[in-house]
Design an enzyme around this catalytic site. Structure first.
Site, PDB file in Angstrom:
ATOM      1  N   THR A  78     136.949 -99.399   8.004  1.00  0.00           N
ATOM      2  CA  THR A  78     137.540 -98.589   9.201  1.00  0.00           C
ATOM      3  C   THR A  78     139.039 -99.084   9.282  1.00  0.00           C
ATOM      4  O   THR A  78     139.406-100.033   8.522  1.00  0.00           O
ATOM      5  CB  THR A  78     137.010 -98.978  10.399  1.00  0.00           C
TER       6      THR A  78
ATOM      7  N   GLY B 161     129.325 -94.026  14.985  1.00  0.00           N
ATOM      8  CA  GLY B 161     129.667 -95.265  15.370  1.00  0.00           C
ATOM      9  C   GLY B 161     130.350 -95.698  16.568  1.00  0.00           C
ATOM     10  O   GLY B 161     130.710 -94.740  17.047  1.00  0.00           O
TER      11      GLY B 161
ATOM     12  N   THR C  53     136.348-102.973  13.891  1.00  0.00           N
ATOM     13  CA  THR C  53     135.813-102.683  12.653  1.00  0.00           C
ATOM     14  C   THR C  53     134.466-103.290  12.413  1.00  0.00           C
ATOM     15  O   THR C  53     134.590-104.434  12.640  1.00  0.00           O
ATOM     16  CB  THR C  53     136.697-102.758  11.459  1.00  0.00           C
ATOM     17  N   GLY C  54     133.379-102.770  12.308  1.00  0.00           N
ATOM     18  CA  GLY C  54     132.161-103.393  11.749  1.00  0.00           C
ATOM     19  C   GLY C  54     130.731-102.523  12.098  1.00  0.00           C
ATOM     20  O   GLY C  54     130.983-101.380  11.941  1.00  0.00           O
ATOM     21  N   THR C  55     129.887-103.205  12.140  1.00  0.00           N
ATOM     22  CA  THR C  55     128.396-102.555  12.395  1.00  0.00           C
ATOM     23  C   THR C  55     128.731-101.854  13.857  1.00  0.00           C
ATOM     24  O   THR C  55     128.215-102.542  14.812  1.00  0.00           O
ATOM     25  CB  THR C  55     127.461-103.476  12.362  1.00  0.00           C
TER      26      THR C  55
END
Length: 332
Positions: free
Chosen positions: A199, A229, A250-252
């Site tokens: 991201t 997301g 930014t991430g899961t």
């Protein structure tokens, strides 16, 4: 159990492998922090040429945002300047060079929020808008809504005169290879694992004391069923409030949504008096306890910047009016 988590989360935060030291810019007129995604980013696996390319791109984006603020521009314009550059850069998972869906297409998400009045705009699942962050701004400015998606978002983009591109413009050979490997359940290359949570984002405080945050992404390789997301969700991947801070994550995404990460950090700062580093570390510890990976960038309403992430690296940088200008990739 919840009581125990509240007691021990601050301790977990101390153990995060990438809790970066906050920069206290209380006396600076403006501050900015940027990121280009977090993931498996290991020095031993990065070629000198590739590292130099990332450093150059991060520095160019940071310089663009800092120039806006240095010349008296708004936090909003600084965030836009950073993200539009990164959306055009195929090194990052946003805009051109974004990862591909299971069907081999593009599905882009973005959001923008302003701290002075909590205005916000976001888009999800667009596949023909060159700069989704500009579309998010148009949603904020010229529609009664906050979040538009799919064909409706593209129709609105055309009405606003934004630049539209054919799908082929977004798709790179690298991302096509990544999708093929994903479909075949093969081990992803280091280049692809770098962007497992890819991201781009920026947060800024301008000389008026106003905050802004923006985020843009192509999502995850091989995503299906119209998956969305945290990036286009206000309060999860993006949040800005002049009373506390601005955050881009930014991430899961599934974990960041469940933990309302961006809003949670701002609330900790506003309601408990925590500094941005402590608030970011505590929230990322909670994400880690849930099983999620990724990171955040934060700028407080006093201009203090912070990074926190629980992966082996995050492409990141920050600058302010005191002369700070730094970029980094690895956790160490």
């Amino acid at each position: 159990m919840n009581r125990l988590l509240r007691i021990f989360l601050p301790l977990f935060a101390i153990l995060l492998p990438a809790a970066a030291t906050a920069h206290d810019a209380e006396h600076s007129e403006w501050s900015i922090a940027i990121h280009g995604g977090a993931g498996t980013i290991e020095r031993s696996l990065m070629t000198p040429e590739r590292e130099a390319a990332y450093n150059a791109s991060l520095q160019a984006a940071l310089d663009a945002g800092a120039a806006v603020l240095r010349e008296g521009g708004t936090a909003e314009d600084a965030v836009i300047a950073v993200i539009t550059l990164l959306e055009d850069d195929p090194l990052f998972n946003a805009g051109r060079g974004a990862v591909l869906t299971w069907e081999g297409g593009i599905s882009l998400d973005s959001s923008l929020m302003l701290g002075q009045d909590l205005s916000a705009g976001a888009v999800a699942g667009v596949d023909d808008v060159r700069h989704p962050i500009l579309l998010a701004r148009e949603v904020m400015r010229n529609s009664p809504h906050v979040l538009l998606s799919g064909e409706g978002a593209s129709e609105f983009a055309a009405e606003q005169g934004l630049e539209l591109m054919d799908a082929d413009w977004f798709i790179t050979e690298r991302r096509a290879r990544s999708l093929e490997a994903f479909r075949n359940r093969q081990e992803a290359s280091i280049e692809d694992r770098e962007h497992a949570f890819g991201t781009v984002g920026a947060v800024a405080r301008d000389h008026h004391g106003n905050l802004a945050a923006g985020t843009s992404t192509g999502g995850t390789t091989g995503k299906r069923w119209g998956r969305i997301g945290d990036s286009p969700l206000i309060g999860a991947g993006t949040y800005a409030d002049n009373r506390s801070c601005a955050v881009s994550a930014t991430g899961t995404g599934e974990y960041f949504i469940r933990a309302s990460v961006a809003r949670a950090i701002c609330d900790l700062i506003r309601l408990t008096g925590m500094g941005p580093q402590e608030a970011a570390d505590q929230t990322m510890a909670e994400v880690g306890e849930m099983g999620g990976d990724g990171g955040v960038i934060v700028v407080s309403n006093q201009g203090e910047t912070a990074f926190s992430f629980n992966t082996s690296g995050m492409y990141r940088g920050r600058a302010d009016s005191t002369g700070v200008n730094e970029i980094a990739i690895y956790a160490d």
